[in-house]
Structure formats: C-alpha cells, structure tokens
Design a protein around this motif. Structure first.
Motif, PDB file in Angstrom:
ATOM      1  N   VAL A  18      -6.797  11.440   7.557  1.00  0.00           N
ATOM      2  CA  VAL A  18      -7.151  10.797   6.289  1.00  0.00           C
ATOM      3  C   VAL A  18      -6.436  11.477   5.124  1.00  0.00           C
ATOM      4  O   VAL A  18      -5.916  10.812   4.219  1.00  0.00           O
ATOM      5  N   LEU A  19      -6.384  12.811   5.158  1.00  0.00           N
ATOM      6  CA  LEU A  19      -5.708  13.542   4.082  1.00  0.00           C
ATOM      7  C   LEU A  19      -4.225  13.211   4.041  1.00  0.00           C
ATOM      8  O   LEU A  19      -3.630  13.072   2.966  1.00  0.00           O
ATOM      9  N   MET A  20      -3.615  13.091   5.224  1.00  0.00           N
ATOM     10  CA  MET A  20      -2.203  12.739   5.267  1.00  0.00           C
ATOM     11  C   MET A  20      -1.979  11.329   4.723  1.00  0.00           C
ATOM     12  O   MET A  20      -1.021  11.064   3.992  1.00  0.00           O
ATOM     13  N   ALA A  21      -2.866  10.402   5.079  1.00  0.00           N
ATOM     14  CA  ALA A  21      -2.742   9.028   4.597  1.00  0.00           C
ATOM     15  C   ALA A  21      -2.873   8.963   3.079  1.00  0.00           C
ATOM     16  O   ALA A  21      -2.240   8.124   2.427  1.00  0.00           O
ATOM     17  N   ARG A  22      -3.681   9.832   2.515  1.00  0.00           N
ATOM     18  CA  ARG A  22      -3.845   9.856   1.058  1.00  0.00           C
ATOM     19  C   ARG A  22      -2.627  10.465   0.368  1.00  0.00           C
ATOM     20  O   ARG A  22      -2.361  10.176  -0.785  1.00  0.00           O
ATOM     21  N   ARG A  23      -1.917  11.293   1.100  1.00  0.00           N
ATOM     22  CA  ARG A  23      -0.793  12.021   0.500  1.00  0.00           C
ATOM     23  C   ARG A  23       0.512  11.239   0.580  1.00  0.00           C
ATOM     24  O   ARG A  23       1.366  11.373  -0.298  1.00  0.00           O
ATOM     25  N   TYR A  24       0.674  10.426   1.633  1.00  0.00           N
ATOM     26  CA  TYR A  24       1.951   9.769   1.899  1.00  0.00           C
ATOM     27  C   TYR A  24       1.843   8.248   1.823  1.00  0.00           C
ATOM     28  O   TYR A  24       0.760   7.671   1.958  1.00  0.00           O
ATOM     29  N   ILE A  58      13.803  -2.518  -0.551  1.00  0.00           N
ATOM     30  CA  ILE A  58      12.939  -1.338  -0.449  1.00  0.00           C
ATOM     31  C   ILE A  58      11.483  -1.773  -0.607  1.00  0.00           C
ATOM     32  O   ILE A  58      11.105  -2.346  -1.626  1.00  0.00           O
ATOM     33  N   LEU A  59      10.682  -1.478   0.407  1.00  0.00           N
ATOM     34  CA  LEU A  59       9.276  -1.821   0.407  1.00  0.00           C
ATOM     35  C   LEU A  59       8.428  -0.553   0.563  1.00  0.00           C
ATOM     36  O   LEU A  59       8.840   0.384   1.242  1.00  0.00           O
ATOM     37  N   VAL A  60       7.248  -0.568  -0.031  1.00  0.00           N
ATOM     38  CA  VAL A  60       6.321   0.563   0.096  1.00  0.00           C
ATOM     39  C   VAL A  60       4.998   0.052   0.654  1.00  0.00           C
ATOM     40  O   VAL A  60       4.407  -0.869   0.095  1.00  0.00           O
ATOM     41  N   LEU A  61       4.539   0.676   1.732  1.00  0.00           N
ATOM     42  CA  LEU A  61       3.311   0.274   2.389  1.00  0.00           C
ATOM     43  C   LEU A  61       2.298   1.421   2.331  1.00  0.00           C
ATOM     44  O   LEU A  61       2.656   2.588   2.583  1.00  0.00           O
ATOM     45  N   GLN A  62       1.067   1.107   1.991  1.00  0.00           N
ATOM     46  CA  GLN A  62       0.007   2.104   1.981  1.00  0.00           C
ATOM     47  C   GLN A  62      -0.386   2.450   3.424  1.00  0.00           C
ATOM     48  O   GLN A  62      -0.416   1.578   4.292  1.00  0.00           O
ATOM     49  N   ILE A  63      -0.709   3.695   3.662  1.00  0.00           N
ATOM     50  CA  ILE A  63      -1.165   4.145   4.981  1.00  0.00           C
ATOM     51  C   ILE A  63      -2.685   4.259   4.933  1.00  0.00           C
ATOM     52  O   ILE A  63      -3.238   5.024   4.132  1.00  0.00           O
ATOM     53  N   ALA A  64      -3.376   3.486   5.756  1.00  0.00           N
ATOM     54  CA  ALA A  64      -4.826   3.507   5.757  1.00  0.00           C
ATOM     55  C   ALA A  64      -5.381   4.728   6.452  1.00  0.00           C
ATOM     56  O   ALA A  64      -6.392   5.312   6.043  1.00  0.00           O
ATOM     57  N   ASN A  65      -4.736   5.140   7.529  1.00  0.00           N
ATOM     58  CA  ASN A  65      -5.177   6.291   8.297  1.00  0.00           C
ATOM     59  C   ASN A  65      -4.008   6.776   9.148  1.00  0.00           C
ATOM     60  O   ASN A  65      -2.993   6.084   9.262  1.00  0.00           O
TER      61      ASN A  65
END
Length: 305
Positions: free
Chosen positions: A227-233, A295-302
C-alpha cells in the motif's frame, strides 16, 4: 513467555493474532484507512475496544497510542501501530522490532520557548531552567546530553504535564517546553518558537521479538509495504523510438527496470515504468523532450514489493 491478561480474559481471541491500533487521536483515522487498504475486514461495536477480523485470524485491539509500544514489548500484543516518539519515550526500542515506517503522523518533538525572549536561541540556553513536557524521558536525555552529565545529576528541572503543554510558559510554570509539533500553528498562537528538535517522528508498524504468528505478521507487513509503495508511485506508459530508448531509461529507470514491449511499427517500443509521484511532472517533461509520445499515467491501487 507468560500468557497475556488479554488472552486469559477473552477466550475468543486465544487463537488470533492481537493487532493494536490507536483508539483515538491524531493517528486513528489514518490507521483505519490503512487497515481498509490492506484488506482487514471488521466491525467495531460502539464502546468496544476489541473487534474480531472476519477474514483473517486477527483481533484488533484499540488502545491509547501511548500504551501500544509497552503492550507489544511485553508480549501482550503481537503487532501494533504507534508513533516512533512513543517507542522512544516508553524506552521499549530494544524490546520491539520495527517492521516499517508508515509515512503518516509525521511531526517533530521540539524544544520551544517564548519568542519574545530573544536571549534564548538554543536548547543549551535552557540548561538549569524549568522545562515542562509530557515526554519526560526524552527531554531528560536531551538536557543531560547538553549538560554532559548523567540524568540523575542534571540541573535542568523537567516536570510532567499531560496536556496543554504550550500554556506552561505563559502561566509562569516553565521557561521552555518540549512537545510534538506538526504545523506549528498552536505554538505560534501561544507565542512560542522552536529552538531545538529532539526527534523526527512518524507512525511505525511494530511487533514483539517473540512472535506467535510470524507468517501472519509477515503477510501484514507485505500488505502494508504494498500500500505504501502504491501511494508513492504511479505507472507511466509511453511509446518511443527504439533509438531513444536508452536515454529514456536513464530519465526514468523505475524501481528495478522499465518493461519494454515491441510494437508493430518496426522502430518503436512501448515502455511501462514506475515513477515516484513527486518526480512525475519533471520526468514527463524530460521524456517528451527526447521523443516519447502517448505518455499516460496510471494510478496504482495496490502492489507487492
């Protein structure tokens, strides 16, 4: 190891890992948010400080944050979330294992004095004077270091108060205070300013050194780190000519390495790479400059590290 009194009085949790979280205060809401994101399902009844997790063999124990480190250190609790300041103040650092820092609840334990007193510019100027705090152990350690003596020989007077520490100087009870500072607004409103930082603190996930459920502890640790990694990247995807790929990989190298996929167009490749959120705008600009398109940016949920 002796059975904890919690297990003895609550047979329903005898076979469950006990996971302590703050029952209220500045860390409570962020802890609940984290529990939700790591897939811990529970229902806490009103005025109950124990909640059974429905999808894992865990019992959540809601305790004052100031007590959690002690319970974990003594083996009454298997896993807990509390502040680094609490661990240091309760002198339990040698008896708990820090699993990971959580990135929330960040603040500073600082020495503060009245801003109007311009003759006091550092903590050393308060040696031998009156200090009020709820962090007696850390404060005594700091001023004993400044005096160059053991705690039992120090001249500085350190007194305990449990709340409204910032009022002590204005009421004539102290020449300086030691307290947690987040934004500093409360201290400025009380006419105080910082002259020393004793500790930078944040929330941490801890366990005791005699784990009953080592596999389950490791599972929770991995989920939290994910979860912490998903919030960071974020995940950045783009297309680029193969001849520019090496330069693009230097700009954005990812945590390990970018994922590169050939496209139907012979000279082009598609790239997926993890980028820290704080660096994203600059990285996108640099990628664009060397020829990246779409260039696309995707959020990481987990994630899992």
């Amino acid at each position: 190891m002796e059975s904890s009194f919690i297990n003895a009085s609550l047979p329903d949790v005898a076979d469950r890992m006990l996971f302590a979280v703050p029952k209220k205060g500045r860390l409570y809401d962020q802890c609940l948010n984290l529990l939700n994101h790591i897939g811990i399902e529970f229902h806490r009844k009103p005025r109950h400080d124990i909640a059974l997790v429905s999808n894992m063999p865990i019992a959540l124990v809601f305790l004052p944050a100031a007590d959690i480190a002690t319970y974990v250190a003594k083996g009454n609790i298997d896993l807990g979330i509390t502040g680094l300041d609490i661990i240091c103040e309760s002198q339990t650092a040698d008896d708990v294992a820090e699993l990971t820092r959580l990135g929330f609840g960040k603040c500073k334990l600082q020495v503060q004095t009245p801003a109007i007193n311009q003759s006091v510019t550092s903590a050393r100027d308060l040696v031998g004077q009156r200090i009020v705090t709820s962090f007696v152990n850390l404060t005594r350690q700091r001023f004993a270091e400044l005096e160059g003596v053991s705690i039992d020989r120090m001249k500085t007077q350190v007194r305990f108060v449990s709340g409204s520490v910032e009022a002590a100087c204005g009421l004539g009870l102290a020449d300086g205070i030691v307290d947690l500072v987040e934004s500093g607004d409360t201290m400025r409103a009380a006419g105080l300013h910082a002259i020393d930082t004793i500790l930078n603190t944040e929330s941490v996930l801890i366990t005791n050194r005699h784990q009953r459920f080592p596999k389950l502890v490791e599972t929770i640790k991995q989920r939290v780190e994910g979860v912490l990694m998903a919030r960071r990247y974020v995940l950045c995807q783009y297309n680029i000519k193969r001849e520019s790929l090496e330069r693009a990989c230097i700009v954005a190298s990812g945590r390990q390495a970018p994922t590169v996929t050939s496209l139907e167009a012979e000279d082009w490749v598609a790239v997926s790479v993890m980028i820290e959120k704080k660096e994203l705008a600059d990285k996108m600009d640099q990628l664009k400059e060397i020829g990246a398109i779409d260039i696309l940016v995707l959020q990481i949920a987990n994630a899992r590290t």
